[in-house]
Design a protein around this motif. Structure first.
Motif, PDB file in Angstrom:
ATOM      1  N   LEU A  54       0.827  -1.038  -0.002  1.00 48.61           N
ATOM      2  CA  LEU A  54       0.036   0.018   0.039  1.00 48.61           C
ATOM      3  C   LEU A  54       0.904   1.358   0.120  1.00 48.61           C
ATOM      4  CD1 LEU A  54      -2.855  -1.284   2.449  1.00 48.61           C
ATOM      5  CD2 LEU A  54      -3.028  -0.941  -0.159  1.00 48.61           C
ATOM      6  N   ARG A  55       2.205   1.138  -0.157  1.00 47.12           N
ATOM      7  CA  ARG A  55       3.043   2.528  -0.259  1.00 47.12           C
ATOM      8  C   ARG A  55       2.734   2.995  -1.587  1.00 47.12           C
ATOM      9  NH1 ARG A  55       8.224  -0.593   2.188  1.00 47.12           N
ATOM     10  NH2 ARG A  55       7.370  -1.164   4.102  1.00 47.12           N
ATOM     11  N   LYS A  56       2.952   4.343  -1.382  1.00 45.25           N
ATOM     12  CA  LYS A  56       2.745   5.053  -2.515  1.00 45.25           C
ATOM     13  C   LYS A  56       1.292   5.152  -3.164  1.00 45.25           C
ATOM     14  CE  LYS A  56       7.330   4.457  -4.242  1.00 45.25           C
ATOM     15  NZ  LYS A  56       7.908   6.198  -4.495  1.00 45.25           N
ATOM     16  N   THR A  57       0.328   5.072  -2.247  1.00 43.70           N
ATOM     17  CA  THR A  57      -1.011   4.982  -2.277  1.00 43.70           C
ATOM     18  C   THR A  57      -1.870   6.279  -1.483  1.00 43.70           C
ATOM     19  OG1 THR A  57      -1.796   3.413  -0.658  1.00 43.70           O
ATOM     20  CG2 THR A  57      -1.177   2.644  -2.928  1.00 43.70           C
ATOM     21  N   GLY A  58      -1.101   6.981  -0.745  1.00 43.69           N
ATOM     22  CA  GLY A  58      -1.871   7.809   0.189  1.00 43.69           C
ATOM     23  C   GLY A  58      -1.893   7.688   1.665  1.00 43.69           C
ATOM     24  N   VAL A  59      -1.563   6.174   2.046  1.00 43.96           N
ATOM     25  CA  VAL A  59      -1.939   5.637   3.132  1.00 43.96           C
ATOM     26  C   VAL A  59      -0.865   6.558   4.136  1.00 43.96           C
ATOM     27  CG1 VAL A  59      -1.639   3.935   4.663  1.00 43.96           C
ATOM     28  CG2 VAL A  59      -2.668   3.526   2.623  1.00 43.96           C
ATOM     29  N   GLY A  60       0.322   6.673   3.798  1.00 47.57           N
ATOM     30  CA  GLY A  60       1.384   7.244   4.727  1.00 47.57           C
ATOM     31  C   GLY A  60       1.037   8.770   5.012  1.00 47.57           C
ATOM     32  N   SER A  61       0.511   9.449   4.276  1.00 44.62           N
ATOM     33  CA  SER A  61       0.035  10.836   4.472  1.00 44.62           C
ATOM     34  C   SER A  61      -1.078  10.880   5.113  1.00 44.62           C
ATOM     35  CB  SER A  61      -0.280  11.529   2.903  1.00 44.62           C
ATOM     36  OG  SER A  61       0.741  11.608   2.337  1.00 44.62           O
ATOM     37  N   GLU A  62      -2.245   9.953   5.057  1.00 48.66           N
ATOM     38  CA  GLU A  62      -3.347   9.585   5.609  1.00 48.66           C
ATOM     39  C   GLU A  62      -2.782   9.420   7.230  1.00 48.66           C
ATOM     40  OE1 GLU A  62      -7.328   7.196   6.087  1.00 48.66           O
ATOM     41  OE2 GLU A  62      -6.123   6.886   4.477  1.00 48.66           O
ATOM     42  N   LEU A  63      -1.950   8.676   7.287  1.00 45.81           N
ATOM     43  CA  LEU A  63      -1.535   8.191   8.629  1.00 45.81           C
ATOM     44  C   LEU A  63      -0.952   9.555   9.414  1.00 45.81           C
ATOM     45  CD1 LEU A  63      -0.753   5.926  10.670  1.00 45.81           C
ATOM     46  CD2 LEU A  63       1.207   5.379   9.377  1.00 45.81           C
ATOM     47  N   ILE A  64      -0.025  10.310   8.724  1.00 43.53           N
ATOM     48  CA  ILE A  64       0.679  11.334   9.419  1.00 43.53           C
ATOM     49  C   ILE A  64      -0.266  12.509   9.617  1.00 43.53           C
ATOM     50  CG2 ILE A  64       2.221  13.238   8.932  1.00 43.53           C
ATOM     51  CD1 ILE A  64       3.571  10.393   9.230  1.00 43.53           C
ATOM     52  N   ARG A  65      -1.513  12.746   9.036  1.00 45.17           N
ATOM     53  CA  ARG A  65      -2.427  13.644   9.121  1.00 45.17           C
ATOM     54  C   ARG A  65      -3.188  13.153  10.474  1.00 45.17           C
ATOM     55  NH1 ARG A  65      -2.495  14.081   3.577  1.00 45.17           N
ATOM     56  NH2 ARG A  65      -4.308  12.559   3.401  1.00 45.17           N
ATOM     57  N   GLY A  66      -3.103  11.892  10.563  1.00 50.10           N
ATOM     58  CA  GLY A  66      -3.988  11.390  11.694  1.00 50.10           C
ATOM     59  C   GLY A  66      -3.411  11.615  13.104  1.00 50.10           C
ATOM     60  N   MET A  67      -2.001  11.374  12.731  1.00 45.22           N
ATOM     61  CA  MET A  67      -1.128  11.326  13.962  1.00 45.22           C
ATOM     62  C   MET A  67      -1.193  13.112  14.436  1.00 45.22           C
ATOM     63  SD  MET A  67       1.976  13.038  14.709  1.00 45.22           S
ATOM     64  CE  MET A  67       2.693  12.871  13.078  1.00 45.22           C
ATOM     65  N   GLU A  68      -1.096  13.780  13.253  1.00 42.35           N
ATOM     66  CA  GLU A  68      -0.938  15.494  13.617  1.00 42.35           C
ATOM     67  C   GLU A  68      -2.241  15.930  14.207  1.00 42.35           C
ATOM     68  OE1 GLU A  68       1.958  16.637   9.864  1.00 42.35           O
ATOM     69  OE2 GLU A  68      -0.216  17.242   9.768  1.00 42.35           O
ATOM     70  N   GLU A  69      -3.541  15.318  13.896  1.00 39.21           N
ATOM     71  CA  GLU A  69      -4.725  15.541  14.543  1.00 39.21           C
ATOM     72  C   GLU A  69      -4.708  15.241  16.151  1.00 39.21           C
ATOM     73  OE1 GLU A  69      -8.173  17.290  15.524  1.00 39.21           O
ATOM     74  OE2 GLU A  69      -6.937  17.519  13.716  1.00 39.21           O
ATOM     75  N   ALA A  70      -4.355  14.111  16.291  1.00 37.38           N
ATOM     76  CA  ALA A  70      -4.206  13.626  17.715  1.00 37.38           C
ATOM     77  C   ALA A  70      -3.310  14.422  18.520  1.00 37.38           C
ATOM     78  CB  ALA A  70      -3.714  12.243  17.576  1.00 37.38           C
ATOM     79  N   VAL A  71      -2.234  14.690  18.054  1.00 39.48           N
ATOM     80  CA  VAL A  71      -1.148  15.560  18.629  1.00 39.48           C
ATOM     81  C   VAL A  71      -1.782  16.976  19.070  1.00 39.48           C
ATOM     82  CG1 VAL A  71       0.999  17.050  18.519  1.00 39.48           C
ATOM     83  CG2 VAL A  71       0.815  14.594  17.918  1.00 39.48           C
ATOM     84  N   ARG A  72      -2.550  17.522  17.996  1.00 40.30           N
ATOM     85  CA  ARG A  72      -3.343  18.739  18.350  1.00 40.30           C
ATOM     86  C   ARG A  72      -4.341  19.037  19.517  1.00 40.30           C
ATOM     87  NH1 ARG A  72      -3.921  18.718  12.849  1.00 40.30           N
ATOM     88  NH2 ARG A  72      -2.645  20.449  11.657  1.00 40.30           N
ATOM     89  N   LYS A  73      -5.064  17.481  19.501  1.00 42.73           N
ATOM     90  CA  LYS A  73      -5.848  17.379  20.660  1.00 42.73           C
ATOM     91  C   LYS A  73      -5.347  17.278  21.874  1.00 42.73           C
ATOM     92  CE  LYS A  73      -9.525  15.208  17.609  1.00 42.73           C
ATOM     93  NZ  LYS A  73     -10.161  14.133  17.214  1.00 42.73           N
TER      94      LYS A  73
END
Length: 104
Positions: A37-56
């Protein structure tokens, strides 16, 4: 803490993050995406989810020690490299950071 990305009960990726040495600073540790699943956007989605958790959690900045070969990936997500490239376990790494925009 961990952030996981699931699809049809199959884990697609995972990362870990933990508080940094300064208040409001968090460190992104390991990041792993299922090879198929690499190069399919999963990594970007994962990082954005982590960033949201850190913001919270009240985080304002995320730092990571990226493999140099992955630096472009993080740059596309708004991370900036700083400091020298340095070997870690035989692979060149460089520190990167991103200041998080707070939600309005």
């Amino acid at each position: 803490m961990k952030e996981n990305i699931w699809y049809n009960s199959i884990i697609r990726g995972v990362c870990r993050f933990f508080p940094g040495p300064e208040p409001g600073t968090w460190i992104l540790g390991r990041v792993a995406v299922k090879k198929a699943l690499r190069k399919t956007g999963v990594g970007s989605e994962l990082i954005r989810g982590m960033e949201e958790a850190v913001r919270k959690l009240g985080g304002r900045e995320i730092q990571l020690h990226a493999q140099v070969r992955a630096r472009h990936f993080y740059e596309t997500l708004g991370y900036q490299a700083y400091g020298p490239e340095e070997p870690e376990e035989g692979v060149l790494h460089q520190w990167m950071k991103k200041t998080l925009e707070m939600e309005k």
